[in-house]
Design an enzyme around this catalytic site. Structure first.
Site: not given
Lengths: 371, 371
Positions: A127, A148, A190, A232, A242, A246, A250, A253, A257, A270
């Site tokens: 956990r 994340k 990025e 960031k 988010e 946040r 993106n 993106h 994506h 990417h």
């Protein structure tokens, strides 16, 4: 040449943590563990991939052992396919076999794939145990900050995950010197993104230091990563999970994506895909009435860094639109986009007409007849 | 006869949530979702098992649909084997297919297995979505409160998990009326545990109401579950992530888990195994010099409820000791036990000599020649 060690803090109250950026840091791992009170009796699991393992794993292990820590190495295959539940399962087994307890630490030594995967192990083993990020790519300056973590499901990327902040991020610039030039460029994409959403001065500096950055000058690279991580961390500290702000991270993106999905993962890196996506977002800005210079300037900078700003001719615009409709950023007929309002600031728009997007996707195709 | 609806709150700041205990509650699900502002546009996944599905799933679904919610049912096989990564994987797929988004809810309708499994889906799907617990066993009054969710690895139980608190716990007493008598008794064992660690008055009440409780009288059962959940929620609100106090909830579990592992899961029910474990812990108390009446009284109450207080003769004491050594509650030669100091209070002891434990395991064996 050694770069200065830069430090910044991700302000998250009880979960606040430092990011260190500099040369020769991996060999200080054990010392940092001891300083921060990580218990010596609890074994450490070092997760890395086959490309990084033979270059840097031993440095980290030697340093840990010299400080009295027991460490086991778990090596995964290079590439996105390792972000699967079955590889995750194998890492849980490795953690059990290494005797990890509730006070143990999982280290991610590698790029974004290793960080996301090892982070999900750290988030869920017993956990949740301690987690340390040691990014070894430029691109991972982004994913290593903010907590994340995730693995993929065969039907969707990053769909199984958690928010699990690291104890610290250790960014050894020496590890970047072995990156192939294409990955350097894609990684820098990025980094520029963080300037474009938040900091015009940084974009200007970035533009002026293209040569030193592409040449991996440690001092320039250290500064750029520091500024990128800073944006960031400011954004993440204001909106860890988010809920709103946040989302600005993106930028580029939504189209990016979709391009990655349609081209097949790995065809477009990417950072390349989001460079094209940011060029698209800049054109949306113009469509919304913002200064046309935003689009021209965005494209000029990306070109200077050798990054693509056009959709490869073999990619079908219909497929790109369809992939965007499946993206979770799409809601009820209208599309959500992060749109620049100037160089260095953006807004979240929920009201982007999909025919504008379609139009821009067509314009962005290579050979679409536009300058 | 209808029991009054009892409500209590698990005090966890931003993550505080209510527990409702009463009759006829499942048919109010939709109403409660709406009252609490769960968005209608976000589909709901109802996770349940094959035994519970045909009895109660439709009541929940009908209620949700009447309030405008879309709901999909996912049914898993009855039993501990469903707490696996592969069943988890299938539920993630079901969530994707049902179109769950970040504002969706996962409901666990069932016992502890369903709660742990569905909870881990809720904790990790899109990095965490809303979760609702609807326990349908007495035993699950324990696992449904406190946010511990997990699946098993083939090498270790509950090793992959998270802390993910539900939005609310809806305990419909009507679902308990179909429980087999052996499960009723075993479930009540975990309820008494909450009295034994925290509340002597509740133990006394419990003892006096054995007949009504075993007869599933809704008013008595509702009160007992309320008091059990109350102890659990007080402890959890003081130590959400089990840094210290929460460990007292493990009374009887060190020996209990070892017995379950040695007997083979399912041979001894969990509540039976911990009843024997609590009898053992009470004997440890006496060994530490506390009132011998603690042991006599503990055993008397368990016997009154038809629960075992002796280790079945075919279980090997060596195997039990070995299994305990593998338990994470064992540290460096000395054993950690929750030990009663009186009826209704316990202490965490890190210094339990393993030969005392050994001695007590021998004494507890059926036919060991003791009264």
């Amino acid at each position: 040449m050694e770069a200065a060690v830069r430090e910044l803090t991700v302000e998250l109250g009880e979960r606040a943590y430092p990011i260190w950026i500099g040369s020769g840091l991996l060999s200080r791992t054990g010392e940092l563990f001891a300083e921060r009170g990580f218990p010596e009796k609890s074994p450490v699991l070092l997760v890395t991939d086959a490309a990084v393992a033979h270059l840097y794993a031993e440095t980290v292990e030697t340093s840990l052992r010299a400080s009295g820590y027991e460490v086991q190495r778990a090596v995964v295959t290079v590439g996105e396919a390792s972000k699967s539940l079955s590889v995750f399962d194998g890492l849980i087994e490795a953690a059990l076999e290494a005797g990890l307890d509730r006070k143990s630490t999982v280290i991610a030594l590698g790029g974004g794939v290793v960080g996301d995967l090892a982070g999900f192990v750290a988030a869920t083993y017993m956990r949740g145990v301690r987690f340390v990020q040691m990014p070894t790519t430029i691109l991972a300056h982004d994913s290593s900050v903010g907590g994340k973590v995730a693995v993929n499901h065969r039907l969707a990327k990053n769909i199984i995950g958690a928010f699990h902040q690291p104890e610290f991020v250790l960014y050894d610039l020496d590890t970047l010197l072995t990156l192939p030039p294409r990955e350097v460029r894609a990684g820098l994409s990025e980094v520029i993104k963080h300037g474009l959403i938040w900091n015009a001065d940084f974009v200007r500096w970035f533009d002026e230091h293209a040569e030193r950055l592409l040449g991996l000058d440690p001092e320039a690279l250290g500064y750029a990563l520091y500024e990128g991580c800073k944006v960031k961390s400011i954004v993440v500290s204001q909106d860890e999970r988010e809920n709103d702000l946040r989302a600005i991270l993106n930028l580029g993106h939504t189209i990016g994506h979709a391009l990655e999905a349609v081209a097949g993962y790995g065809e477009l890196l990417h950072g390349e895909a989001i460079a094209i996506g940011m060029a698209g977002a800049a054109r949306l800005a113009v469509r919304f009435g913002y200064d046309p210079a935003i689009a021209a300037e965005t494209e000029r900078i990306f070109r200077k860094f050798g990054l693509p700003v056009r959709i490869p001719a073999d990619i079908n615009p219909d497929a790109v639109m369809k992939a965007m409709m499946h993206d979770k950023k799409f809601k009820e007929g209208q599309m959500v986009f992060i749109v620049p309002t100037s160089i260095g600031s953006v807004e979240i728009r929920q009201d982007v007409p999909s025919d504008w997007v379609r139009e821009i996707v067509e314009q962005l195709r290579e050979g679409a007849g536009e300058a």
